[in-house]
Design a protein around this motif. Structure first.
Motif, PDB file in Angstrom:
ATOM      1  N   LEU A 125      39.528  30.936  45.529  1.00 32.64           N
ATOM      2  CA  LEU A 125      39.833  31.842  44.423  1.00 32.64           C
ATOM      3  C   LEU A 125      39.990  31.073  43.122  1.00 32.64           C
ATOM      4  O   LEU A 125      39.481  31.500  42.069  1.00 32.64           O
ATOM      5  CB  LEU A 125      41.107  32.617  44.740  1.00 32.64           C
ATOM      6  CG  LEU A 125      41.592  33.619  43.699  1.00 32.64           C
ATOM      7  CD1 LEU A 125      40.584  34.748  43.525  1.00 32.64           C
ATOM      8  CD2 LEU A 125      42.953  34.184  44.094  1.00 32.64           C
ATOM      9  N   LYS A 128      36.872  30.333  41.680  1.00 30.96           N
ATOM     10  CA  LYS A 128      36.158  31.565  41.356  1.00 30.96           C
ATOM     11  C   LYS A 128      34.975  31.825  42.288  1.00 30.96           C
ATOM     12  O   LYS A 128      33.965  32.420  41.898  1.00 30.96           O
ATOM     13  CB  LYS A 128      35.697  31.560  39.891  1.00 30.96           C
ATOM     14  CG  LYS A 128      36.846  31.499  38.901  1.00 30.96           C
ATOM     15  CD  LYS A 128      36.384  31.591  37.462  1.00 30.96           C
ATOM     16  CE  LYS A 128      37.576  31.550  36.510  1.00 30.96           C
ATOM     17  NZ  LYS A 128      37.171  31.633  35.096  1.00 30.96           N
ATOM     18  N   LEU A 130      34.556  34.084  44.755  1.00 32.89           N
ATOM     19  CA  LEU A 130      35.159  35.276  45.334  1.00 32.89           C
ATOM     20  C   LEU A 130      34.484  35.679  46.628  1.00 32.89           C
ATOM     21  O   LEU A 130      35.125  36.232  47.528  1.00 32.89           O
ATOM     22  CB  LEU A 130      35.095  36.427  44.320  1.00 32.89           C
ATOM     23  CG  LEU A 130      35.780  36.177  42.967  1.00 32.89           C
ATOM     24  CD1 LEU A 130      35.744  37.420  42.109  1.00 32.89           C
ATOM     25  CD2 LEU A 130      37.216  35.707  43.163  1.00 32.89           C
ATOM     26  N   LYS A 134      36.334  36.428  50.296  1.00 32.74           N
ATOM     27  CA  LYS A 134      36.192  37.654  51.092  1.00 32.74           C
ATOM     28  C   LYS A 134      35.557  37.373  52.440  1.00 32.74           C
ATOM     29  O   LYS A 134      35.989  37.908  53.473  1.00 32.74           O
ATOM     30  CB  LYS A 134      35.364  38.672  50.307  1.00 32.74           C
ATOM     31  CG  LYS A 134      36.028  39.168  49.032  1.00 32.74           C
ATOM     32  CD  LYS A 134      35.146  40.156  48.296  1.00 32.74           C
ATOM     33  CE  LYS A 134      35.789  40.637  47.007  1.00 32.74           C
ATOM     34  NZ  LYS A 134      34.934  41.605  46.271  1.00 32.74           N
ATOM     35  N   ALA A 346      44.845  36.710  42.048  1.00 33.26           N
ATOM     36  CA  ALA A 346      43.706  36.751  41.126  1.00 33.26           C
ATOM     37  C   ALA A 346      44.040  37.552  39.883  1.00 33.26           C
ATOM     38  O   ALA A 346      43.630  37.199  38.766  1.00 33.26           O
ATOM     39  CB  ALA A 346      42.494  37.366  41.847  1.00 33.26           C
ATOM     40  N   MET A 353      39.158  40.198  41.008  1.00 25.33           N
ATOM     41  CA  MET A 353      38.836  40.302  42.433  1.00 25.33           C
ATOM     42  C   MET A 353      39.262  41.666  42.937  1.00 25.33           C
ATOM     43  O   MET A 353      40.394  42.098  42.722  1.00 25.33           O
ATOM     44  CB  MET A 353      39.547  39.205  43.228  1.00 25.33           C
ATOM     45  CG  MET A 353      39.310  39.306  44.732  1.00 25.33           C
ATOM     46  SD  MET A 353      40.163  38.036  45.684  1.00 25.33           S
ATOM     47  CE  MET A 353      39.844  38.617  47.351  1.00 25.33           C
TER      48      MET A 353
END
Length: 428
Positions: A125, A128, A130, A134, A346, A353
């Motif tokens: 995170l 960056k 993302l 996930k 985030a 996010m």
């Protein structure tokens, strides 16, 4: 008076002299005891596990990073080095739980149970990445629900071929409710995103809905911890027997020593996780594997290796309630705590996010949740249930092995798949 004064002086000065001499005599002994205790703790942490040989990989990974080896090598070495560290984190939290009591110990286990996944996701995170966040957390949920649970049911069923294993259905129901709540929080941002694409709504509420859902999920998880640790502990016969065994168990490490080792190993995990996050894309390109496959399949297998082994061991001992509790509890923690925590962090960092996992990933998660709930609904288990759950996981792994999702893309380009080892073989 003079004689009395002399006697009092003797009585007061003699103990002082003796005390000073004893202090000088005990100094080296005290240092020796501290050194001996330190060596004992090092032996407990490094050699007290069957994975102790993997500790040798940790300095190799650090050296490889500083000597600028190829990033695929750094990725592989760091991933292997994380395995014994995750196991030792579990050991240290157990030692602290024996010192502090069941409530504090339970909260600490709930916080550190998925420390590796949490640290990797937070570092990704911060970078960056993302999609990596996930993918890795989705993979951890799928691994616990299908692979860890399936292998424990399979091994327990093989060890008890003549009879079906029993387990308490109540913990399954509670975890199932939380999974369904989490699934709703994942589905709504996906529906909002699709509605924006079709022009049904003009303002995208995906991010705002995700942040609100993240707060609600954290509140639900806090209530779940209170429910589990305070008001509704399961008093099953096996649980009572296990509790008696735990009461007889004595901590082999001091509480403050365990806290110090926990902090040190957590920092080491953070460093190696940073190596993994930094090298994952180049490892993907070098090995010909998609980032989604590495994040959803490979990372969770390493992160859940300790839980995987412990769940199988308890299932073989016919303690299926513990095996199911390990797998379901970890999946619930990732769903209701780690994922929404990343959304909130985030938000604080100014990173947008959301909880939109995309269509394919959300559909697979929903399918895994319903399959797991359906499998565990009757309170009985046999090896066939475990085998089918593992086969579900293999099919999902094959899906992400074939489908290549670019990190910069927001949707899967099904019509134009990048070449993978399997697609190249099929074209040939």
């Amino acid at each position: 008076m003079d004689s009395n004064t002399k006697s009092l002086t003797k009585n007061t000065t003699l103990p002082t002299t003796v005390r000073r001499k004893s202090d000088l005599a005990l100094g080296p002994n005290r240092i020796w005891r501290l050194a001996k205790q330190c060596l004992t703790n090092i032996q407990l942490v490094t050699l007290g596990t069957k994975l102790s040989v993997l500790f040798l990989v940790i300095p190799v990974a650090i050296i490889a990073k500083h000597l600028h080896f190829g990033k695929p090598w750094i990725f592989a070495l760091s991933l292997i080095a994380l395995t014994p560290l995750a196991e030792r984190i579990s050991f240290l939290t157990e030692q602290i739980a024996l010192c502090t009591g069941p409530t504090v110990g339970g909260l600490l286990n709930a916080s550190c149970g998925n420390a590796t996944e949490l640290i990797i996701s937070l570092l990704a995170l911060n970078a960056k990445k993302l999609e990596v966040v996930k993918y890795s957390l989705l993979g951890s949920i799928l691994s616990n629900q299908l692979l860890v649970l399936g292998s424990s049911l399979f091994c327990g069923g093989i060890a008890n071929l003549r009879k079906e294993q029993k387990y308490d259905i109540r913990q399954v129901r509670v975890n199932s409710l939380l999974w369904l709540l989490g699934l709703l929080c994942f589905v709504l941002p996906l529906m909002f995103h699709n509605a924006m694409s079709s022009g049904s709504i003009t303002v995208d509420p995906t991010l705002l809905m995700s942040r609100a859902s993240g707060v609600i999920m954290l509140v639900a998880y806090a209530a779940y911890l209170f429910f589990q640790l305070k008001t509704h502990r399961l008093p099953s016969e096996e649980g009572e027997g296990i509790a008696e065994e735990e009461e007889e168990e004595v901590a082999v490490m001091g509480c403050w020593s365990a806290f110090a080792w926990l902090a040190g190993l957590t920092a080491l995990i953070a460093m190696l996780s940073d190596y993994v996050v930094d090298a994952i894309e180049e490892a993907s390109n070098t090995w010909g594997l998609s980032v989604s496959f590495i994040s959803i399949i490979l990372l969770p297998i390493v992160g859940n290796a300790v839980e995987h082994a412990s769940a199988i061991i308890f299932a073989l001992r016919n303690k299926l309630d513990i095996s199911i509790g390990v797998s379901l509890g970890s999946a619930t923690q990732i769903t209701m705590f780690v994922i929404p925590l990343n959304v909130i962090v985030a938000w604080m960092m100014g990173i947008e996010m959301d909880l939109d996992l995309k269509l394919l990933e959300t559909a697979i998660l929903a399918f895994a949740i319903f399959i797991t709930i359906f499998t565990l609904q009757d309170g009985n288990s046999h090896y066939m249930k475990g085998l089918v759950l593992m086969l579900f996981y293999v099919v999902i792994a094959a899906c992400f092995f074939v489908v290549r999702t670019p990190l910069a893309s927001s949707a899967i380009n099904v019509g134009k798949l990048e070449s993978s080892p399997l697609t190249v073989g099929l074209e040939a």
